[in-house]
Design a protein around this motif. Structure first.
Motif, PDB file in Angstrom:
ATOM      1  N   GLN A 196       1.102  -1.279   0.343  1.00 51.87           N
ATOM      2  CA  GLN A 196      -0.229  -0.371  -0.178  1.00 51.87           C
ATOM      3  C   GLN A 196       0.905   1.441   0.228  1.00 51.87           C
ATOM      4  N   GLY A 197       1.612   1.407  -1.073  1.00 53.44           N
ATOM      5  CA  GLY A 197       2.253   2.153  -1.288  1.00 53.44           C
ATOM      6  C   GLY A 197       2.246   3.530  -2.280  1.00 53.44           C
ATOM      7  N   ALA A 198       2.771   4.719  -1.917  1.00 58.76           N
ATOM      8  CA  ALA A 198       1.635   5.947  -2.959  1.00 58.76           C
ATOM      9  C   ALA A 198       1.143   5.746  -5.174  1.00 58.76           C
ATOM     10  N   MET A 199       1.544   4.562  -4.768  1.00 61.50           N
ATOM     11  CA  MET A 199       1.012   4.316  -5.891  1.00 61.50           C
ATOM     12  C   MET A 199       0.596   3.064  -6.336  1.00 61.50           C
ATOM     13  N   SER A 200      -0.742   2.491  -6.592  1.00 61.09           N
ATOM     14  CA  SER A 200      -1.486   1.166  -6.750  1.00 61.09           C
ATOM     15  C   SER A 200      -0.410   0.246  -7.645  1.00 61.09           C
ATOM     16  N   ALA A 201      -0.857  -0.919  -7.031  1.00 62.45           N
ATOM     17  CA  ALA A 201       0.355  -2.051  -8.239  1.00 62.45           C
ATOM     18  C   ALA A 201       0.050  -2.086  -9.349  1.00 62.45           C
ATOM     19  N   GLU A 202      -1.446  -2.088  -9.607  1.00 66.75           N
ATOM     20  CA  GLU A 202      -2.153  -1.990 -11.209  1.00 66.75           C
ATOM     21  C   GLU A 202      -1.946  -0.703 -11.776  1.00 66.75           C
ATOM     22  N   ALA A 203      -1.443   0.210 -11.592  1.00 61.38           N
ATOM     23  CA  ALA A 203      -0.929   1.595 -12.175  1.00 61.38           C
ATOM     24  C   ALA A 203       0.412   1.326 -12.328  1.00 61.38           C
ATOM     25  N   ALA A 204       1.477   0.463 -11.115  1.00 60.23           N
ATOM     26  CA  ALA A 204       3.032   0.953 -11.400  1.00 60.23           C
ATOM     27  C   ALA A 204       2.940  -0.351 -12.883  1.00 60.23           C
ATOM     28  N   GLN A 205       2.227  -1.291 -13.241  1.00 59.57           N
ATOM     29  CA  GLN A 205       2.489  -2.800 -13.432  1.00 59.57           C
ATOM     30  C   GLN A 205       1.937  -1.922 -15.001  1.00 59.57           C
ATOM     31  N   ASP A 206       0.422  -1.015 -15.423  1.00 58.06           N
ATOM     32  CA  ASP A 206       0.103  -0.763 -16.427  1.00 58.06           C
ATOM     33  C   ASP A 206       1.251   0.042 -17.165  1.00 58.06           C
ATOM     34  N   VAL A 207       1.754   1.283 -16.467  1.00 62.66           N
ATOM     35  CA  VAL A 207       2.978   1.745 -17.309  1.00 62.66           C
ATOM     36  C   VAL A 207       4.782   0.846 -17.186  1.00 62.66           C
ATOM     37  N   LEU A 208       4.765   0.139 -16.300  1.00 57.29           N
ATOM     38  CA  LEU A 208       5.664  -0.737 -16.944  1.00 57.29           C
ATOM     39  C   LEU A 208       5.007  -1.627 -17.880  1.00 57.29           C
ATOM     40  N   ASN A 209       4.326  -2.402 -18.141  1.00 56.80           N
ATOM     41  CA  ASN A 209       3.809  -3.022 -19.009  1.00 56.80           C
ATOM     42  C   ASN A 209       3.875  -2.219 -20.476  1.00 56.80           C
TER      43      ASN A 209
ATOM     44  N   ASP B 227      10.011   1.316  -2.174  1.00 59.76           N
ATOM     45  CA  ASP B 227      10.303   2.359  -1.637  1.00 59.76           C
ATOM     46  C   ASP B 227       9.645   3.417  -3.504  1.00 59.76           C
ATOM     47  N   ILE B 228       8.915   2.899  -3.775  1.00 59.10           N
ATOM     48  CA  ILE B 228       8.666   2.460  -5.375  1.00 59.10           C
ATOM     49  C   ILE B 228       7.470   3.891  -5.375  1.00 59.10           C
ATOM     50  N   THR B 229       7.887   4.315  -5.306  1.00 54.97           N
ATOM     51  CA  THR B 229       6.919   5.661  -5.671  1.00 54.97           C
ATOM     52  C   THR B 229       6.517   6.722  -6.689  1.00 54.97           C
ATOM     53  N   THR B 230       7.584   6.767  -7.558  1.00 55.82           N
ATOM     54  CA  THR B 230       7.095   7.924  -8.457  1.00 55.82           C
ATOM     55  C   THR B 230       7.012   7.717  -9.411  1.00 55.82           C
ATOM     56  N   SER B 231       7.293   8.414 -11.017  1.00 53.26           N
ATOM     57  CA  SER B 231       7.049   7.917 -12.421  1.00 53.26           C
ATOM     58  C   SER B 231       8.158   8.255 -12.480  1.00 53.26           C
ATOM     59  N   HIS B 232       9.065   9.485 -11.618  1.00 50.74           N
ATOM     60  CA  HIS B 232      10.703   8.914 -11.756  1.00 50.74           C
ATOM     61  C   HIS B 232      11.337   7.515 -11.108  1.00 50.74           C
ATOM     62  N   ASP B 233      10.425   6.460 -10.488  1.00 49.88           N
ATOM     63  CA  ASP B 233      11.273   6.087  -9.650  1.00 49.88           C
ATOM     64  C   ASP B 233      10.624   4.640 -11.011  1.00 49.88           C
ATOM     65  N   LEU B 234       8.964   4.270 -11.810  1.00 53.05           N
ATOM     66  CA  LEU B 234       9.042   3.346 -12.724  1.00 53.05           C
ATOM     67  C   LEU B 234       9.887   3.709 -13.900  1.00 53.05           C
ATOM     68  N   SER B 235      10.931   4.830 -14.140  1.00 51.41           N
ATOM     69  CA  SER B 235      12.265   5.145 -15.683  1.00 51.41           C
ATOM     70  C   SER B 235      13.000   4.516 -15.321  1.00 51.41           C
TER      71      SER B 235
ATOM     72  N   SER C 126      26.574   1.069  -8.578  1.00 55.66           N
ATOM     73  CA  SER C 126      27.043   2.501  -9.205  1.00 55.66           C
ATOM     74  C   SER C 126      26.865   2.124 -10.821  1.00 55.66           C
ATOM     75  N   ASP C 127      26.581   1.211 -11.042  1.00 59.58           N
ATOM     76  CA  ASP C 127      26.206   1.246 -12.975  1.00 59.58           C
ATOM     77  C   ASP C 127      24.693   0.731 -12.563  1.00 59.58           C
ATOM     78  N   ARG C 128      23.919   1.240 -11.450  1.00 59.20           N
ATOM     79  CA  ARG C 128      22.053   0.883 -11.841  1.00 59.20           C
ATOM     80  C   ARG C 128      21.851   2.030 -11.649  1.00 59.20           C
ATOM     81  N   PRO C 129      20.746   3.203 -12.172  1.00 56.64           N
ATOM     82  CA  PRO C 129      20.372   3.710 -12.399  1.00 56.64           C
ATOM     83  C   PRO C 129      20.187   4.708 -10.970  1.00 56.64           C
ATOM     84  N   PRO C 130      20.861   6.439 -10.888  1.00 53.24           N
ATOM     85  CA  PRO C 130      20.968   6.644  -9.563  1.00 53.24           C
ATOM     86  C   PRO C 130      20.035   7.008  -8.350  1.00 53.24           C
ATOM     87  N   ALA C 131      18.487   7.170  -9.045  1.00 53.78           N
ATOM     88  CA  ALA C 131      16.924   6.421  -8.673  1.00 53.78           C
ATOM     89  C   ALA C 131      16.663   4.937  -7.938  1.00 53.78           C
TER      90      ALA C 131
END
Length: 118
Positions: A16-29, A67-75, A95-100
């Motif tokens: 139960q974070g700042a965005m729903s799991a379903e919304a995150a799934q839609d963006v990632l898909n 702590d995946i909470t924003t569209s920046h995190d999804l990017s 150090s190789d992973r995205p800074p976010a």
């Protein structure tokens, strides 16, 4: 574009974070590289760091991010997916992973050894 097979992004369906799991799934898909599939998973024990998202593929290290909470995190997860997919063993340094994702990496689990235990 590279096509990956058997690469999965696991999304905690009970977080139960700042965005729903379903919304995150839609963006990632809509944005993940070809060959990645999202799957909802009931609880990955990252409740204190909701929402948690994992990466797995045969023969590769597995990752859990929290702590995946924003569209920046999804990017950043989409960027990591390409990095993960292009790696032979899935192993990346912080150090190789995205800074976010630097402070959002909860775990990296080495791949199971092939050919049995030693």
């Amino acid at each position: 574009m590279t096509c990956y097979s058997d690469h999965f992004v696991l999304i905690c369906s009970t977080c139960q974070g700042a965005m729903s799991a379903e919304a995150a799934q839609d963006v990632l898909n809509a944005r993940l590289p070809d060959g990645f599939e999202t799957r909802m998973v009931a609880c990955m024990a990252g409740c204190e760091r909701a929402m948690t998202v994992g990466f797995q593929a045969p023969g590769k290290a597995q990752y859990l991010f929290g702590d995946i909470t924003t569209s920046h995190d999804l990017s950043a997860l989409v960027e990591f997916a390409t990095q993960f997919g292009d790696s032979d063993d899935g192993w990346t340094s912080a150090s190789d992973r995205p800074p976010a994702l630097f402070a959002k990496t909860l775990s990296r689990i080495p791949a199971l050894p092939s050919g049995g235990a030693s």
